[in-house]
Design a protein around this motif. Structure first.
Motif, PDB file in Angstrom:
ATOM      1  N   ARG A 277       0.835  -1.201   0.043  1.00 13.20           N
ATOM      2  CA  ARG A 277      -0.148   0.120   0.042  1.00 13.20           C
ATOM      3  C   ARG A 277       0.770   1.209  -0.115  1.00 13.20           C
ATOM      4  O   ARG A 277       0.279   2.570   0.050  1.00 13.20           O
ATOM      5  N   SER A 278       2.180   1.143  -0.128  1.00 16.34           N
ATOM      6  CA  SER A 278       3.118   2.499  -0.033  1.00 16.34           C
ATOM      7  C   SER A 278       4.236   2.232  -0.832  1.00 16.34           C
ATOM      8  O   SER A 278       4.174   1.279  -1.508  1.00 16.34           O
ATOM      9  N   ALA A 279       5.051   3.482  -1.251  1.00 17.21           N
ATOM     10  CA  ALA A 279       5.998   3.452  -1.960  1.00 17.21           C
ATOM     11  C   ALA A 279       7.328   3.490  -1.035  1.00 17.21           C
ATOM     12  O   ALA A 279       8.242   4.045  -1.625  1.00 17.21           O
ATOM     13  N   LEU A 280       7.208   3.239   0.207  1.00 19.33           N
ATOM     14  CA  LEU A 280       8.310   3.669   1.151  1.00 19.33           C
ATOM     15  C   LEU A 280       9.520   2.649   0.556  1.00 19.33           C
ATOM     16  O   LEU A 280       9.163   1.445  -0.015  1.00 19.33           O
ATOM     17  N   SER A 281      10.735   3.275   0.764  1.00 23.80           N
ATOM     18  CA  SER A 281      11.655   2.551   0.617  1.00 23.80           C
ATOM     19  C   SER A 281      11.917   1.274   1.492  1.00 23.80           C
ATOM     20  O   SER A 281      11.616   0.980   2.469  1.00 23.80           O
ATOM     21  N   MET A 282      12.884   0.480   1.095  1.00 26.95           N
ATOM     22  CA  MET A 282      12.962  -1.103   1.892  1.00 26.95           C
ATOM     23  C   MET A 282      13.600  -0.630   3.023  1.00 26.95           C
ATOM     24  O   MET A 282      13.290  -1.317   4.003  1.00 26.95           O
ATOM     25  N   MET A 283      14.549   0.389   3.155  1.00 26.67           N
ATOM     26  CA  MET A 283      15.180   0.784   4.452  1.00 26.67           C
ATOM     27  C   MET A 283      14.193   1.290   5.382  1.00 26.67           C
ATOM     28  O   MET A 283      14.222   1.142   6.577  1.00 26.67           O
ATOM     29  N   HIS A 284      13.283   2.214   4.885  1.00 24.50           N
ATOM     30  CA  HIS A 284      12.246   2.656   5.758  1.00 24.50           C
ATOM     31  C   HIS A 284      11.184   1.662   6.335  1.00 24.50           C
ATOM     32  O   HIS A 284      11.004   1.732   7.303  1.00 24.50           O
ATOM     33  N   ILE A 285      10.681   0.912   5.358  1.00 26.08           N
ATOM     34  CA  ILE A 285      10.259  -0.340   5.889  1.00 26.08           C
ATOM     35  C   ILE A 285      10.918  -1.197   6.859  1.00 26.08           C
ATOM     36  O   ILE A 285      10.266  -1.728   7.966  1.00 26.08           O
ATOM     37  N   ALA A 286      12.046  -1.514   6.542  1.00 29.81           N
ATOM     38  CA  ALA A 286      12.714  -2.287   7.692  1.00 29.81           C
ATOM     39  C   ALA A 286      12.842  -1.740   9.190  1.00 29.81           C
ATOM     40  O   ALA A 286      12.443  -2.233  10.169  1.00 29.81           O
ATOM     41  N   LEU A 287      13.204  -0.260   9.023  1.00 27.42           N
ATOM     42  CA  LEU A 287      13.051   0.212  10.284  1.00 27.42           C
ATOM     43  C   LEU A 287      11.773   0.264  10.919  1.00 27.42           C
ATOM     44  O   LEU A 287      11.596   0.226  12.189  1.00 27.42           O
ATOM     45  N   GLU A 288      10.602   0.380  10.138  1.00 27.06           N
ATOM     46  CA  GLU A 288       9.212   0.546  10.651  1.00 27.06           C
ATOM     47  C   GLU A 288       8.915  -0.900  11.331  1.00 27.06           C
ATOM     48  O   GLU A 288       8.073  -0.821  12.302  1.00 27.06           O
ATOM     49  N   VAL A 289       9.456  -1.976  10.787  1.00 24.16           N
ATOM     50  CA  VAL A 289       9.191  -3.288  11.617  1.00 24.16           C
ATOM     51  C   VAL A 289      10.386  -3.924  12.352  1.00 24.16           C
ATOM     52  O   VAL A 289      10.381  -5.031  12.723  1.00 24.16           O
ATOM     53  N   GLY A 290      11.258  -2.954  12.761  1.00 26.69           N
ATOM     54  CA  GLY A 290      12.354  -3.380  13.720  1.00 26.69           C
ATOM     55  C   GLY A 290      13.659  -4.153  13.205  1.00 26.69           C
ATOM     56  O   GLY A 290      14.163  -4.962  13.996  1.00 26.69           O
ATOM     57  N   TYR A 291      13.786  -3.700  11.902  1.00 31.55           N
ATOM     58  CA  TYR A 291      15.031  -4.371  11.368  1.00 31.55           C
ATOM     59  C   TYR A 291      16.213  -3.012  11.291  1.00 31.55           C
ATOM     60  O   TYR A 291      15.820  -2.024  10.722  1.00 31.55           O
ATOM     61  N   HIS A 316       2.249  -7.868  -5.631  1.00 34.70           N
ATOM     62  CA  HIS A 316       0.981  -7.472  -4.895  1.00 34.70           C
ATOM     63  C   HIS A 316       0.665  -6.030  -4.702  1.00 34.70           C
ATOM     64  O   HIS A 316      -0.409  -5.874  -4.016  1.00 34.70           O
ATOM     65  N   SER A 317       1.366  -5.259  -5.272  1.00 36.00           N
ATOM     66  CA  SER A 317       1.336  -3.887  -5.034  1.00 36.00           C
ATOM     67  C   SER A 317      -0.219  -3.422  -5.347  1.00 36.00           C
ATOM     68  O   SER A 317      -0.645  -3.739  -6.429  1.00 36.00           O
ATOM     69  N   LEU A 318      -0.634  -2.435  -4.501  1.00 36.30           N
ATOM     70  CA  LEU A 318      -1.867  -1.867  -4.911  1.00 36.30           C
ATOM     71  C   LEU A 318      -1.743  -0.436  -5.115  1.00 36.30           C
ATOM     72  O   LEU A 318      -1.137   0.260  -4.340  1.00 36.30           O
ATOM     73  N   GLN A 319      -2.258   0.037  -6.221  1.00 32.57           N
ATOM     74  CA  GLN A 319      -2.336   1.562  -6.385  1.00 32.57           C
ATOM     75  C   GLN A 319      -3.021   2.236  -5.578  1.00 32.57           C
ATOM     76  O   GLN A 319      -2.412   3.448  -5.016  1.00 32.57           O
ATOM     77  N   SER A 320      -4.145   1.981  -4.995  1.00 34.61           N
ATOM     78  CA  SER A 320      -4.813   2.234  -3.926  1.00 34.61           C
ATOM     79  C   SER A 320      -5.638   1.248  -3.278  1.00 34.61           C
ATOM     80  O   SER A 320      -6.047   0.219  -3.799  1.00 34.61           O
ATOM     81  N   PRO A 321      -6.126   1.525  -2.022  1.00 36.69           N
ATOM     82  CA  PRO A 321      -7.048   0.578  -1.495  1.00 36.69           C
ATOM     83  C   PRO A 321      -8.306   0.047  -2.246  1.00 36.69           C
ATOM     84  O   PRO A 321      -8.680   1.078  -2.932  1.00 36.69           O
ATOM     85  N   PRO A 322      -8.859  -1.059  -2.344  1.00 41.23           N
ATOM     86  CA  PRO A 322      -9.791  -1.289  -2.888  1.00 41.23           C
ATOM     87  C   PRO A 322     -11.123  -0.591  -2.669  1.00 41.23           C
ATOM     88  O   PRO A 322     -11.342  -0.244  -1.430  1.00 41.23           O
ATOM     89  N   GLU A 323     -12.183  -0.192  -3.557  1.00 40.64           N
ATOM     90  CA  GLU A 323     -13.224   0.603  -3.254  1.00 40.64           C
ATOM     91  C   GLU A 323     -14.403  -0.249  -3.600  1.00 40.64           C
ATOM     92  O   GLU A 323     -14.296  -0.945  -4.843  1.00 40.64           O
ATOM     93  N   PHE A 324     -15.482  -0.136  -2.834  1.00 35.89           N
ATOM     94  CA  PHE A 324     -16.466  -1.178  -3.221  1.00 35.89           C
ATOM     95  C   PHE A 324     -17.705  -0.066  -3.255  1.00 35.89           C
ATOM     96  O   PHE A 324     -17.852   0.823  -2.959  1.00 35.89           O
TER      97      PHE A 324
END
Length: 337
Positions: A277-291, A316-324
């Motif tokens: 759901r985001s375009a965050l960098s791998m390093m940013h995501i790593a820090l977000e989840v404790g690595y 699996h990337s989503l351009q935006s959350p599903p809309e119903f």
């Protein structure tokens, strides 16, 4: 601070209304399984949970391999795993037509009507969708169907009144009515889960049962409140006010795996959500989840999902959350982390 609230913050529920129905006896229809509905409403890989809220009247609900359930006004029935089911007026045993969700969305009825003109039953059908990986801890150990009555509990009768009011507002096209209805859909489901937890027997195990244990519930809350913290078995036990051996034993008994193993899997679930759901960098995501490094994160992610995070994101990337579509207008609401 509690683990269920922390998980709900990141589940990113989207909710929508199938239809507002008024059926008169005799009536009967069959609702397909979640996979079929997901295709009809373009839900992608999202996990769907069905619910029906009964405003007036009564009916019988049947699932394959289970005894029939009798529901009446004020009841909510939730299908956590999206099982196909049949609903009918009392005494009506013949199978009904399969629900054409795509047709309902195309025709956009203000109120769906069906039946032979006898005793009326009014109810609201809808669904919640969420990320299948993030919702796994909450939904994995739930039964095929949950039922809760709001009308027999003074503490929750406000939910029923608010929901009925919001349905009327949405039908009258008042500004904001659909948004309120979407949020209340989430409240209905969360209240059903809370009731289920309170009614669980002492011998039950699983993630939700673990919330009721002081040690396990506190440990789950700590890890979900701050998943990036460098938790160890010792630090969790100290915060939970117990020994490492007791924590390990109790946690494994209820949750089915040791605390640190569970934490690692939850971190990967959070990472998969950020990748989708985001375009965050791998390093940013790593820090977000404790690595501390993207290399360590990439190794852990590949162990869990069988491919590097960059490859997983491409698939699996989503351009935006599903809309119903609720059958009248598009409607979307979400918990945001």
């Amino acid at each position: 601070m509690d683990a269920l609230s922390e998980v709900l913050k990141v589940l990113q529920f989207n909710s929508a209304i199938f239809f507002n129905a008024r059926f008169t006896a005799p009536w009967c229809f069959a609702s397909p399984e979640a996979e079929t509905v997901a295709r009809q409403v373009n839900a992608g890989s999202e996990r769907l949970l069905f619910y029906h809220f009964f405003v007036d009247g009564s009916c019988t609900v049947k699932l394959d391999g289970m005894p029939s359930l009798h529901l009446q006004a004020g009841d909510i029935i939730l299908f956590p795993h999206g099982d196909a089911h049949t609903m009918a007026s009392s005494g009506m045993d013949e199978p009904g037509p399969l629900l054409d969700v795509r047709g309902l969305l195309r025709e956009r009825p203000d109120e769906l009507q069906l039946g032979g003109g006898g005793e009326p039953t009014r109810f609201i059908c809808g669904y919640l969708s969420c990320d299948p990986i993030l919702c796994r801890p909450v939904l994995a150990t739930l039964p095929r169907v949950l039922t809760v009555s709001l009308r027999r509990d003074e503490k929750t009768d406000w939910v029923e009144r608010s929901f009925v009011y919001a349905v009327a507002e949405a039908a009258s096209t008042q500004p904001g009515g659909e948004g309120v209805l979407a949020k209340l859909s989430e409240v209905l489901v969360v209240e059903t889960l809370r009731r289920y937890i309170s009614q669980m027997s002492e011998g039950q195990t699983g993630w939700l049962a673990g919330l009721r244990d002081r040690v396990v519930g506190k440990s789950l809350a700590l890890m979900h409140e701050n998943p990036a913290h460098p938790w160890t078995l010792e630090s969790l036990a100290r915060e939970a006010g117990t020994s490492r051996s007791v924590l390990a034993e109790k946690f494994t008994h209820y949750v089915g795996q040791p605390p640190i193993q569970y934490l690692g899997k939850w971190r990967m679930a959070l990472a998969s959500n950020l990748l989708r759901r985001s375009a965050l960098s791998m390093m940013h995501i790593a820090l977000e989840v404790g690595y501390e490094t993207d290399t360590a994160f990439s190794r852990a992610f590949k162990r869990e999902f069988g491919m590097p995070p960059a490859s997983w994101r491409r698939e699996h990337s989503l351009q935006s959350p599903p809309e119903f579509n609720d059958g009248k207008r598009s409607m979307q609401s979400a918990h945001r982390s």
